[in-house]
Scaffold this motif. Structure first.
Motif, mmCIF file in Angstrom:
data_model
loop_
_atom_site.group_PDB
_atom_site.id
_atom_site.type_symbol
_atom_site.label_atom_id
_atom_site.label_comp_id
_atom_site.label_asym_id
_atom_site.label_seq_id
_atom_site.Cartn_x
_atom_site.Cartn_y
_atom_site.Cartn_z
ATOM 1 N N LYS A 1 -16.105 -0.786 9.693
ATOM 2 C CA LYS A 1 -15.492 -0.006 10.761
ATOM 3 C C LYS A 1 -15.075 1.342 10.184
ATOM 4 C CE LYS A 1 -13.649 -3.846 13.491
ATOM 5 N NZ LYS A 1 -12.418 -4.538 13.941
ATOM 6 N N ARG A 2 -15.461 2.413 10.850
ATOM 7 C CA ARG A 2 -15.065 3.774 10.428
ATOM 8 C C ARG A 2 -13.761 4.093 11.154
ATOM 9 N NH1 ARG A 2 -16.072 9.162 12.214
ATOM 10 N NH2 ARG A 2 -16.264 10.605 10.466
ATOM 11 N N VAL A 3 -12.718 4.362 10.367
ATOM 12 C CA VAL A 3 -11.374 4.575 10.918
ATOM 13 C C VAL A 3 -10.953 6.025 10.682
ATOM 14 C CG1 VAL A 3 -8.956 3.864 10.810
ATOM 15 C CG2 VAL A 3 -10.772 2.170 10.435
ATOM 16 N N LEU A 4 -10.500 6.686 11.748
ATOM 17 C CA LEU A 4 -9.920 8.028 11.655
ATOM 18 C C LEU A 4 -8.436 7.894 11.926
ATOM 19 C CD1 LEU A 4 -12.535 10.099 13.701
ATOM 20 C CD2 LEU A 4 -12.407 9.791 11.228
ATOM 21 N N ALA A 5 -7.618 8.511 11.068
ATOM 22 C CA ALA A 5 -6.167 8.407 11.216
ATOM 23 C C ALA A 5 -5.514 9.686 10.719
ATOM 24 C CB ALA A 5 -5.642 7.202 10.437
ATOM 25 N N ALA A 6 -4.462 10.134 11.407
ATOM 26 C CA ALA A 6 -3.730 11.346 11.028
ATOM 27 C C ALA A 6 -2.480 10.955 10.260
ATOM 28 C CB ALA A 6 -3.364 12.154 12.262
ATOM 29 N N SER A 7 -2.231 11.637 9.149
ATOM 30 C CA SER A 7 -1.038 11.392 8.354
ATOM 31 C C SER A 7 0.202 11.655 9.198
ATOM 32 C CB SER A 7 -1.035 12.310 7.129
ATOM 33 O OG SER A 7 0.229 12.297 6.500
ATOM 34 N N THR A 8 1.200 10.777 9.118
ATOM 35 C CA THR A 8 2.450 11.003 9.860
ATOM 36 C C THR A 8 3.306 12.063 9.155
ATOM 37 O OG1 THR A 8 3.484 9.126 8.725
ATOM 38 C CG2 THR A 8 2.519 8.699 10.897
ATOM 39 N N GLN A 9 3.094 12.286 7.849
ATOM 40 C CA GLN A 9 3.835 13.311 7.112
ATOM 41 C C GLN A 9 3.218 14.692 7.307
ATOM 42 O OE1 GLN A 9 2.964 10.329 6.082
ATOM 43 N NE2 GLN A 9 4.209 9.577 4.404
ATOM 44 N N LEU B 1 -3.635 16.533 8.205
ATOM 45 C CA LEU B 1 -4.432 15.760 7.257
ATOM 46 C C LEU B 1 -5.045 14.561 7.968
ATOM 47 C CD1 LEU B 1 -5.439 15.083 4.382
ATOM 48 C CD2 LEU B 1 -3.257 13.889 4.035
ATOM 49 N N GLN B 2 -6.376 14.519 8.009
ATOM 50 C CA GLN B 2 -7.097 13.432 8.657
ATOM 51 C C GLN B 2 -7.717 12.511 7.604
ATOM 52 O OE1 GLN B 2 -7.634 12.747 12.085
ATOM 53 N NE2 GLN B 2 -5.976 14.224 12.328
ATOM 54 N N PHE B 3 -7.334 11.246 7.636
ATOM 55 C CA PHE B 3 -7.938 10.256 6.751
ATOM 56 C C PHE B 3 -9.209 9.716 7.409
ATOM 57 C CE2 PHE B 3 -3.376 9.824 5.607
ATOM 58 C CZ PHE B 3 -3.480 10.111 4.253
ATOM 59 N N ILE B 4 -10.264 9.579 6.602
ATOM 60 C CA ILE B 4 -11.510 8.946 7.045
ATOM 61 C C ILE B 4 -11.696 7.737 6.147
ATOM 62 C CG2 ILE B 4 -13.991 9.227 7.384
ATOM 63 C CD1 ILE B 4 -13.453 12.306 7.275
ATOM 64 N N ALA B 5 -11.693 6.546 6.740
ATOM 65 C CA ALA B 5 -11.750 5.327 5.928
ATOM 66 C C ALA B 5 -12.817 4.373 6.445
ATOM 67 C CB ALA B 5 -10.390 4.635 5.945
ATOM 68 N N LYS B 6 -13.311 3.539 5.534
ATOM 69 C CA LYS B 6 -14.203 2.438 5.892
ATOM 70 C C LYS B 6 -13.424 1.154 5.692
ATOM 71 C CE LYS B 6 -18.639 4.511 4.736
ATOM 72 N NZ LYS B 6 -19.821 4.458 3.864
ATOM 73 N N SER B 7 -13.321 0.367 6.747
ATOM 74 C CA SER B 7 -12.624 -0.917 6.680
ATOM 75 C C SER B 7 -13.602 -2.046 6.951
ATOM 76 C CB SER B 7 -11.504 -0.960 7.731
ATOM 77 O OG SER B 7 -10.450 -0.121 7.352
ATOM 78 N N PRO B 8 -13.309 -3.230 6.460
ATOM 79 C CA PRO B 8 -14.185 -4.368 6.757
ATOM 80 C C PRO B 8 -14.249 -4.620 8.264
ATOM 81 C CG PRO B 8 -12.439 -4.981 5.201
ATOM 82 C CD PRO B 8 -12.156 -3.599 5.650
#
Length: 196
Positions: free
Chosen positions: A152-160, A164-171
């Motif tokens: 799963k490709r996950v996009l998430a914005a840092s709360t701090q 800053l946008q995190f791009i992650a691969k999750s199972p």
């Protein structure tokens, strides 16, 4: 070979990659393969050259160019990365401390104090949720989760730092959904240290 597979669908492109490699080995001659498809370049190349505005930005075995790119352009061109800006605040004993908006991060490397740096983190190295890497990157609010077959490709914005946008691969088994606020971390050895 100038973009020889560019007009093919994904399944046929992968079959033709295998065929091109087999022909190259059978004939025993070098191929110069020009492509804008980074995955294709890494799949076919023994030696990868990344060019930007007519200049060589990076070159070497595809594994090294992907895992330890030499420049910020190469890091973002050869696959996705989360880029975190910072400044070197301390460097000793083969480790550098980088001051970032998310706090200080200590990792292997050296840099003169005050130097502008960029930290690149590949999507497969970001750890989302309760599992912990040795470097905490705070928390992030998930904006999108896209099923990609094997991950799963996950996009998430840092709360701090919402910029800053995190791009992650999750199972695929991960239960992360859009709207969740989750801890983000990684391991220091997986962070790519670049001059900014």
């Amino acid at each position: 070979l100038d973009e020889p597979l560019g007009a093919l669908d994904l399944k046929l492109r992968r079959q033709m990659q295998d065929e091109l490699k087999a022909i190259q080995k059978r004939v025993g001659t070098a191929f110069v393969h020009v492509t804008h498809d980074q995955e294709e370049a890494m799949a076919l190349a023994d030696h990868c050259v990344v060019m930007n505005d007519g200049r060589i930005e990076d070159e070497g075995p595809p594994e090294r160019v992907y895992a330890r790119p030499k420049t910020r352009f190469s890091a973002t061109f050869m696959g996705e990365s989360t880029i975190l800006a910072g400044k070197a605040s301390d460097s000793r004993n083969g480790r550098v401390t980088v001051t970032t908006k998310l706090g200080p991060i200590s990792l292997p490397g050296t840099s003169p104090a005050g130097a502008a740096l960029a930290l690149a983190i590949r999507p497969e190295h970001l750890v989302l949720g309760d599992a912990k890497g040795d470097v905490s990157l705070g928390t992030a609010k998930v904006s999108d989760v896209v099923f990609q077959g094997s991950f799963k490709r996950v996009l998430a914005a840092s709360t701090q730092d919402p910029a800053l946008q995190f791009i992650a691969k999750s199972p695929t088994s991960a239960t992360i959904q859009a709207g969740d606020t989750i801890p983000v971390s990684c391991n220091a050895c997986d962070i790519i240290l670049l001059a900014d």
